[in-house]
Design a protein around this motif. Structure first.
Motif, PDB file in Angstrom:
ATOM      1  N   TYR A  21     -29.386-101.948 -27.253  1.00  0.00           N
ATOM      2  CA  TYR A  21     -28.163-102.183 -26.492  1.00  0.00           C
ATOM      3  C   TYR A  21     -27.566-100.882 -25.957  1.00  0.00           C
ATOM      4  N   GLU A  22     -27.679 -99.802 -26.702  1.00  0.00           N
ATOM      5  CA  GLU A  22     -27.164 -98.521 -26.215  1.00  0.00           C
ATOM      6  C   GLU A  22     -27.912 -98.103 -24.952  1.00  0.00           C
ATOM      7  N   LYS A  23     -29.234 -98.184 -24.991  1.00  0.00           N
ATOM      8  CA  LYS A  23     -30.033 -97.817 -23.812  1.00  0.00           C
ATOM      9  C   LYS A  23     -29.699 -98.719 -22.630  1.00  0.00           C
ATOM     10  N   LEU A  24     -29.615-100.018 -22.888  1.00  0.00           N
ATOM     11  CA  LEU A  24     -29.319-100.967 -21.809  1.00  0.00           C
ATOM     12  C   LEU A  24     -27.927-100.733 -21.231  1.00  0.00           C
ATOM     13  N   ALA A  25     -26.957-100.493 -22.090  1.00  0.00           N
ATOM     14  CA  ALA A  25     -25.582-100.286 -21.626  1.00  0.00           C
ATOM     15  C   ALA A  25     -25.459 -98.995 -20.826  1.00  0.00           C
ATOM     16  N   ASN A  26     -26.211 -97.987 -21.192  1.00  0.00           N
ATOM     17  CA  ASN A  26     -26.185 -96.746 -20.424  1.00  0.00           C
ATOM     18  C   ASN A  26     -26.906 -96.896 -19.086  1.00  0.00           C
ATOM     19  N   THR A  27     -27.870 -97.810 -19.038  1.00  0.00           N
ATOM     20  CA  THR A  27     -28.565 -98.088 -17.776  1.00  0.00           C
ATOM     21  C   THR A  27     -27.674 -98.874 -16.838  1.00  0.00           C
ATOM     22  N   ASP A  28     -26.856 -99.766 -17.390  1.00  0.00           N
ATOM     23  CA  ASP A  28     -25.951-100.606 -16.596  1.00  0.00           C
ATOM     24  C   ASP A  28     -24.525-100.449 -17.126  1.00  0.00           C
ATOM     25  N   PRO A  29     -23.872 -99.317 -16.800  1.00  0.00           N
ATOM     26  CA  PRO A  29     -22.559 -99.028 -17.378  1.00  0.00           C
ATOM     27  C   PRO A  29     -21.463-100.031 -17.013  1.00  0.00           C
ATOM     28  N   ALA A  30     -21.627-100.765 -15.956  1.00  0.00           N
ATOM     29  CA  ALA A  30     -20.594-101.718 -15.543  1.00  0.00           C
ATOM     30  C   ALA A  30     -20.659-103.029 -16.328  1.00  0.00           C
ATOM     31  N   SER A  31     -21.708-103.236 -17.112  1.00  0.00           N
ATOM     32  CA  SER A  31     -21.878-104.488 -17.840  1.00  0.00           C
ATOM     33  C   SER A  31     -21.009-104.513 -19.103  1.00  0.00           C
ATOM     34  N   LEU A  32     -19.995-105.356 -19.076  1.00  0.00           N
ATOM     35  CA  LEU A  32     -19.148-105.504 -20.264  1.00  0.00           C
ATOM     36  C   LEU A  32     -19.908-106.197 -21.394  1.00  0.00           C
ATOM     37  N   TYR A  33     -20.831-107.079 -21.036  1.00  0.00           N
ATOM     38  CA  TYR A  33     -21.617-107.776 -22.057  1.00  0.00           C
ATOM     39  C   TYR A  33     -22.413-106.770 -22.888  1.00  0.00           C
ATOM     40  N   LEU A  34     -23.142-105.873 -22.235  1.00  0.00           N
ATOM     41  CA  LEU A  34     -23.954-104.892 -22.958  1.00  0.00           C
ATOM     42  C   LEU A  34     -23.073-103.943 -23.757  1.00  0.00           C
ATOM     43  N   TYR A  35     -21.958-103.540 -23.165  1.00  0.00           N
ATOM     44  CA  TYR A  35     -20.989-102.691 -23.867  1.00  0.00           C
ATOM     45  C   TYR A  35     -20.516-103.378 -25.152  1.00  0.00           C
ATOM     46  N   ASP A  36     -20.100-104.636 -25.010  1.00  0.00           N
ATOM     47  CA  ASP A  36     -19.575-105.379 -26.166  1.00  0.00           C
ATOM     48  C   ASP A  36     -20.636-105.580 -27.243  1.00  0.00           C
ATOM     49  N   ARG A  80     -13.958 -94.802 -26.240  1.00  0.00           N
ATOM     50  CA  ARG A  80     -13.159 -93.802 -25.526  1.00  0.00           C
ATOM     51  C   ARG A  80     -13.926 -93.220 -24.338  1.00  0.00           C
ATOM     52  N   LYS A  81     -15.221 -93.075 -24.487  1.00  0.00           N
ATOM     53  CA  LYS A  81     -16.052 -92.595 -23.375  1.00  0.00           C
ATOM     54  C   LYS A  81     -15.992 -93.584 -22.208  1.00  0.00           C
ATOM     55  N   ARG A  82     -16.101 -94.868 -22.523  1.00  0.00           N
ATOM     56  CA  ARG A  82     -16.015 -95.895 -21.478  1.00  0.00           C
ATOM     57  C   ARG A  82     -14.618 -95.935 -20.869  1.00  0.00           C
ATOM     58  N   ASN A  83     -13.612 -95.736 -21.686  1.00  0.00           N
ATOM     59  CA  ASN A  83     -12.245 -95.728 -21.192  1.00  0.00           C
ATOM     60  C   ASN A  83     -12.034 -94.576 -20.206  1.00  0.00           C
ATOM     61  N   ARG A  84     -12.621 -93.416 -20.500  1.00  0.00           N
ATOM     62  CA  ARG A  84     -12.511 -92.282 -19.572  1.00  0.00           C
ATOM     63  C   ARG A  84     -13.273 -92.567 -18.274  1.00  0.00           C
ATOM     64  N   ARG A  85     -14.421 -93.214 -18.408  1.00  0.00           N
ATOM     65  CA  ARG A  85     -15.252 -93.482 -17.228  1.00  0.00           C
ATOM     66  C   ARG A  85     -14.650 -94.569 -16.330  1.00  0.00           C
ATOM     67  N   PHE A  86     -14.009 -95.556 -16.946  1.00  0.00           N
ATOM     68  CA  PHE A  86     -13.411 -96.670 -16.212  1.00  0.00           C
ATOM     69  C   PHE A  86     -11.929 -96.789 -16.602  1.00  0.00           C
ATOM     70  N   PRO A  87     -11.103 -95.847 -16.185  1.00  0.00           N
ATOM     71  CA  PRO A  87      -9.706 -95.827 -16.649  1.00  0.00           C
ATOM     72  C   PRO A  87      -8.876 -97.032 -16.193  1.00  0.00           C
ATOM     73  N   ASP A  88      -9.284 -97.707 -15.154  1.00  0.00           N
ATOM     74  CA  ASP A  88      -8.523 -98.864 -14.680  1.00  0.00           C
ATOM     75  C   ASP A  88      -8.881-100.156 -15.405  1.00  0.00           C
ATOM     76  N   ASN A  89      -9.889-100.120 -16.245  1.00  0.00           N
ATOM     77  CA  ASN A  89     -10.303-101.324 -16.965  1.00  0.00           C
ATOM     78  C   ASN A  89      -9.606-101.360 -18.324  1.00  0.00           C
ATOM     79  N   TRP A  90      -8.670-102.280 -18.471  1.00  0.00           N
ATOM     80  CA  TRP A  90      -7.873-102.379 -19.693  1.00  0.00           C
ATOM     81  C   TRP A  90      -8.683-102.869 -20.888  1.00  0.00           C
ATOM     82  N   HIS A  91      -9.812-103.441 -20.644  1.00  0.00           N
ATOM     83  CA  HIS A  91     -10.666-103.934 -21.730  1.00  0.00           C
ATOM     84  C   HIS A  91     -10.930-102.821 -22.748  1.00  0.00           C
TER      85      HIS A  91
END
Length: 142
Positions: free
Chosen positions: A62-77, A97-108
């Motif tokens: 999941y880490e590899k997949l989420a880094n390949t597709d950073p916009a996927s909330l499913y893989l992140y979760d 926190r890394k994702r929060n910095r990368r996507f600051p407008d996403n409250w998730h």
């Protein structure tokens, strides 16, 4: 000197090249689909590991997949769920926190920071975090 193009020759050439061009395009389309199929296989395998509660193996995929597709909330979760199941709180905190910095407008991601604090038993910190988010949200809507 006649400078008009000979359209008959041009059309004959195009007609002659249709089959090789078609085969070449077909070859490239299969080649382009290969990485997608590989990613789907990895995701299916990660789901299987997760379902079997083999969180170490699932987390790795999941880490590899989420880094390949950073916009996927499913893989992140899914990766976050693995980290929490393994009690890897520091790694989970860094991930969120890394994702929060990368996507600051996403409250998730902001909400997940408070969620992680609560899961670790840090209720006062989680409450303070949520209150800060609430103030920020009310300022934004005012």
């Amino acid at each position: 000197m006649n400078r008009t193009p000979n359209f008959g020759r041009i059309f004959a050439f195009i007609d002659k090249m249709k089959r090789p061009l078609f085969l070449l395009l077909l070859l490239f389309s299969f080649d382009a689909a290969r990485p997608l199929a590989a990613q789907e296989n990895k995701e299916l395998l990660a789901r299987q590991y997760f379902g079997e509660q083999d969180y170490d193996k699932a987390a790795e995929l999941y880490e590899k997949l989420a880094n390949t597709d950073p916009a996927s909330l499913y893989l992140y979760d899914q990766y976050l769920q693995c980290l929490m199941a393994l009690n890897r709180w520091e790694e989970a905190d860094k991930w969120v926190r890394k994702r929060n910095r990368r996507f600051p407008d996403n409250w998730h991601y902001r909400v997940d920071i408070g969620y992680l604090l609560g899961k670790q038993g840090k209720e006062p910190e989680a409450q303070a975090w949520y209150e800060g988010l609430q103030r920020e949200a009310s300022r934004g809507s005012a």
